[in-house]
Design a protein around this motif. Structure first.
Motif, PDB file in Angstrom:
ATOM      1  N   VAL A  19      -9.926   2.153  27.077  1.00  0.00           N
ATOM      2  CA  VAL A  19     -10.375   2.813  25.857  1.00  0.00           C
ATOM      3  C   VAL A  19     -11.424   3.870  26.197  1.00  0.00           C
ATOM      4  CG1 VAL A  19     -11.582   2.448  23.662  1.00  0.00           C
ATOM      5  CG2 VAL A  19      -9.870   0.796  24.434  1.00  0.00           C
ATOM      6  N   THR A  20     -11.298   5.043  25.582  1.00  0.00           N
ATOM      7  CA  THR A  20     -12.294   6.091  25.794  1.00  0.00           C
ATOM      8  C   THR A  20     -13.570   5.740  25.042  1.00  0.00           C
ATOM      9  OG1 THR A  20     -11.387   7.366  23.949  1.00  0.00           O
ATOM     10  CG2 THR A  20     -10.560   7.881  26.150  1.00  0.00           C
ATOM     11  N   GLU A  21     -14.678   6.357  25.453  1.00  0.00           N
ATOM     12  CA  GLU A  21     -15.986   5.946  24.935  1.00  0.00           C
ATOM     13  C   GLU A  21     -16.332   6.530  23.578  1.00  0.00           C
ATOM     14  OE1 GLU A  21     -18.829   8.927  27.486  1.00  0.00           O
ATOM     15  OE2 GLU A  21     -17.579   7.485  28.576  1.00  0.00           O
ATOM     16  N   ASP A  22     -15.683   7.607  23.153  1.00  0.00           N
ATOM     17  CA  ASP A  22     -15.982   8.230  21.857  1.00  0.00           C
ATOM     18  C   ASP A  22     -15.126   7.615  20.754  1.00  0.00           C
ATOM     19  OD1 ASP A  22     -17.929  10.127  22.711  1.00  0.00           O
ATOM     20  OD2 ASP A  22     -16.321  11.343  23.567  1.00  0.00           O
ATOM     21  N   ILE A  23     -15.766   7.245  19.651  1.00  0.00           N
ATOM     22  CA  ILE A  23     -15.046   6.724  18.493  1.00  0.00           C
ATOM     23  C   ILE A  23     -15.561   7.421  17.232  1.00  0.00           C
ATOM     24  CG2 ILE A  23     -14.614   4.468  19.542  1.00  0.00           C
ATOM     25  CD1 ILE A  23     -16.888   3.352  17.794  1.00  0.00           C
ATOM     26  N   THR A  24     -14.766   7.349  16.175  1.00  0.00           N
ATOM     27  CA  THR A  24     -15.153   7.917  14.886  1.00  0.00           C
ATOM     28  C   THR A  24     -15.074   6.839  13.811  1.00  0.00           C
ATOM     29  OG1 THR A  24     -14.333  10.126  15.479  1.00  0.00           O
ATOM     30  CG2 THR A  24     -14.624   9.655  13.134  1.00  0.00           C
ATOM     31  N   ILE A  25     -16.161   6.684  13.070  1.00  0.00           N
ATOM     32  CA  ILE A  25     -16.187   5.765  11.930  1.00  0.00           C
ATOM     33  C   ILE A  25     -15.968   6.600  10.670  1.00  0.00           C
ATOM     34  CG2 ILE A  25     -17.531   4.069  10.643  1.00  0.00           C
ATOM     35  CD1 ILE A  25     -19.159   3.575  13.185  1.00  0.00           C
ATOM     36  N   GLN A  26     -14.909   6.302   9.945  1.00  0.00           N
ATOM     37  CA  GLN A  26     -14.549   7.059   8.738  1.00  0.00           C
ATOM     38  C   GLN A  26     -14.602   6.118   7.539  1.00  0.00           C
ATOM     39  OE1 GLN A  26     -10.456   8.481   8.628  1.00  0.00           O
ATOM     40  NE2 GLN A  26     -11.117  10.371   7.646  1.00  0.00           N
ATOM     41  N   PHE A  27     -15.182   6.575   6.451  1.00  0.00           N
ATOM     42  CA  PHE A  27     -15.336   5.690   5.297  1.00  0.00           C
ATOM     43  C   PHE A  27     -15.081   6.423   3.984  1.00  0.00           C
ATOM     44  CE2 PHE A  27     -19.443   7.614   6.062  1.00  0.00           C
ATOM     45  CZ  PHE A  27     -19.868   7.982   4.792  1.00  0.00           C
ATOM     46  N   ARG A  28     -14.669   5.636   3.007  1.00  0.00           N
ATOM     47  CA  ARG A  28     -14.538   6.090   1.621  1.00  0.00           C
ATOM     48  C   ARG A  28     -14.804   4.886   0.738  1.00  0.00           C
ATOM     49  NH1 ARG A  28     -12.167  10.096  -1.645  1.00  0.00           N
ATOM     50  NH2 ARG A  28     -11.375   9.321  -3.630  1.00  0.00           N
ATOM     51  N   GLY A  29     -15.716   5.041  -0.216  1.00  0.00           N
ATOM     52  CA  GLY A  29     -16.050   3.905  -1.053  1.00  0.00           C
ATOM     53  C   GLY A  29     -16.566   4.329  -2.418  1.00  0.00           C
ATOM     54  N   LEU A  30     -16.384   3.450  -3.378  1.00  0.00           N
ATOM     55  CA  LEU A  30     -16.873   3.664  -4.740  1.00  0.00           C
ATOM     56  C   LEU A  30     -18.178   2.899  -4.916  1.00  0.00           C
ATOM     57  CD1 LEU A  30     -16.589   4.473  -7.755  1.00  0.00           C
ATOM     58  CD2 LEU A  30     -15.184   2.398  -8.059  1.00  0.00           C
ATOM     59  N   PHE A  31     -19.200   3.611  -5.381  1.00  0.00           N
ATOM     60  CA  PHE A  31     -20.505   2.994  -5.676  1.00  0.00           C
ATOM     61  C   PHE A  31     -20.692   2.957  -7.184  1.00  0.00           C
ATOM     62  CE2 PHE A  31     -20.894   4.258  -1.336  1.00  0.00           C
ATOM     63  CZ  PHE A  31     -21.795   3.377  -0.755  1.00  0.00           C
ATOM     64  N   ILE A  32     -21.011   1.792  -7.691  1.00  0.00           N
ATOM     65  CA  ILE A  32     -21.146   1.590  -9.138  1.00  0.00           C
ATOM     66  C   ILE A  32     -22.584   1.216  -9.472  1.00  0.00           C
ATOM     67  CG2 ILE A  32     -20.384   0.232 -11.121  1.00  0.00           C
ATOM     68  CD1 ILE A  32     -17.729  -0.172  -9.719  1.00  0.00           C
ATOM     69  N   ALA A  33     -23.151   1.867 -10.488  1.00  0.00           N
ATOM     70  CA  ALA A  33     -24.532   1.581 -10.902  1.00  0.00           C
ATOM     71  C   ALA A  33     -24.621   0.172 -11.461  1.00  0.00           C
ATOM     72  CB  ALA A  33     -24.991   2.585 -11.946  1.00  0.00           C
ATOM     73  N   ASN A  34     -25.623  -0.576 -10.997  1.00  0.00           N
ATOM     74  CA  ASN A  34     -25.779  -1.946 -11.491  1.00  0.00           C
ATOM     75  C   ASN A  34     -27.025  -2.134 -12.336  1.00  0.00           C
ATOM     76  OD1 ASN A  34     -27.843  -2.160  -9.449  1.00  0.00           O
ATOM     77  ND2 ASN A  34     -26.229  -2.584  -7.958  1.00  0.00           N
ATOM     78  N   ASP A  35     -27.888  -1.142 -12.376  1.00  0.00           N
ATOM     79  CA  ASP A  35     -29.020  -1.197 -13.292  1.00  0.00           C
ATOM     80  C   ASP A  35     -29.521   0.228 -13.537  1.00  0.00           C
ATOM     81  OD1 ASP A  35     -30.195  -0.654 -10.872  1.00  0.00           O
ATOM     82  OD2 ASP A  35     -31.368  -2.494 -10.799  1.00  0.00           O
ATOM     83  N   TYR A  36     -30.384   0.357 -14.522  1.00  0.00           N
ATOM     84  CA  TYR A  36     -30.887   1.682 -14.886  1.00  0.00           C
ATOM     85  C   TYR A  36     -32.303   1.521 -15.404  1.00  0.00           C
ATOM     86  CZ  TYR A  36     -31.499   6.056 -17.449  1.00  0.00           C
ATOM     87  OH  TYR A  36     -31.984   7.236 -17.917  1.00  0.00           O
ATOM     88  N   TYR A  37     -33.234   2.361 -14.881  1.00  0.00           N
ATOM     89  CA  TYR A  37     -34.624   2.260 -15.307  1.00  0.00           C
ATOM     90  C   TYR A  37     -34.983   3.412 -16.238  1.00  0.00           C
ATOM     91  CZ  TYR A  37     -34.873  -1.011 -11.436  1.00  0.00           C
ATOM     92  OH  TYR A  37     -34.669  -2.052 -10.599  1.00  0.00           O
TER      93      TYR A  37
END
Length: 197
Positions: A179-197
């Protein structure tokens, strides 16, 4: 509380920031996190099946926002591939999962007055990435999309060198596959508000 929840909570407590109009967000479980790499034989991809994350955002009257805190925690033992258990075990061993069960990113520099472009926002997040007991600063380009302040989709990627974290790239097939030493971490995610001040 489990270790992931504790680490997420610590990010917000240590940030020490609370402002009127501030939302706290949590990563929805239906996320996609991939680790891409290559070898002398073929490219490969693994998926992180368990992760938690959070963000603290203050929205401004002009439509911009301040990113006060953000974190992402990935469970090493949940990293799986389509190549079977042998590769999974080698990955977990290389990442020293028994001693360091999670990979963590934590924002170190808050972002102020981030303005929208086209239909979203583009930010460069500066933070610390901790893998296998080693923490190093990284910058991650992230795109954010929202149709309202309570739901935000974040997507981005980060390229790292495993040797920077003291990780020996795993080998297989009696050393024939390297395995070569360089890797890529790729992400996609939904963030939902759980409180509001």
């Amino acid at each position: 509380m489990n270790i992931v929840t504790n680490m997420i909570g610590a990010v917000f407590l240590l940030s020490g920031y609370c402002a009127c109009g501030q939302y706290n967000y949590s990563l929805f479980e239906d996320h996609v996190i991939k680790i891409h790499g290559s070898s002398n034989i073929r490219d490969w991809t693994e998926s992180v099946q368990k992760a938690s994350g959070g963000a603290s955002i203050s929205w401004n009257n002009d439509g911009s926002f301040d990113l006060n805190a953000s974190s992402l925690v990935m469970v090493v033992q949940s990293i799986k591939s389509k190549k079977g258990s042998v590769m999974d075990e080698k990955t977990h061993k290389a990442l020293k999962s028994e001693k360091y069960p999670v990979i963590e990113f934590a924002l170190t520099t808050p972002l102020r007055s981030v303005l929208a472009y086209a239909n979203g926002y583009a930010v460069t997040a500066s933070g610390n990435l901790s893998i296998a007991g080693v923490t190093r600063p990284v910058q991650i380009r992230v795109k954010l999309f929202t149709t309202g302040r309570r739901r935000i989709v974040a997507e981005g990627s980060c390229q790292i060198n495993m040797l920077d974290y003291g990780i020996d790239p795993p080998a297989a097939l009696f050393g024939m596959l390297k395995v070569t030493e360089d890797i890529t971490i790729q992400f996609r995610g939904l963030f939902i508000a759980n409180d509001y001040y």
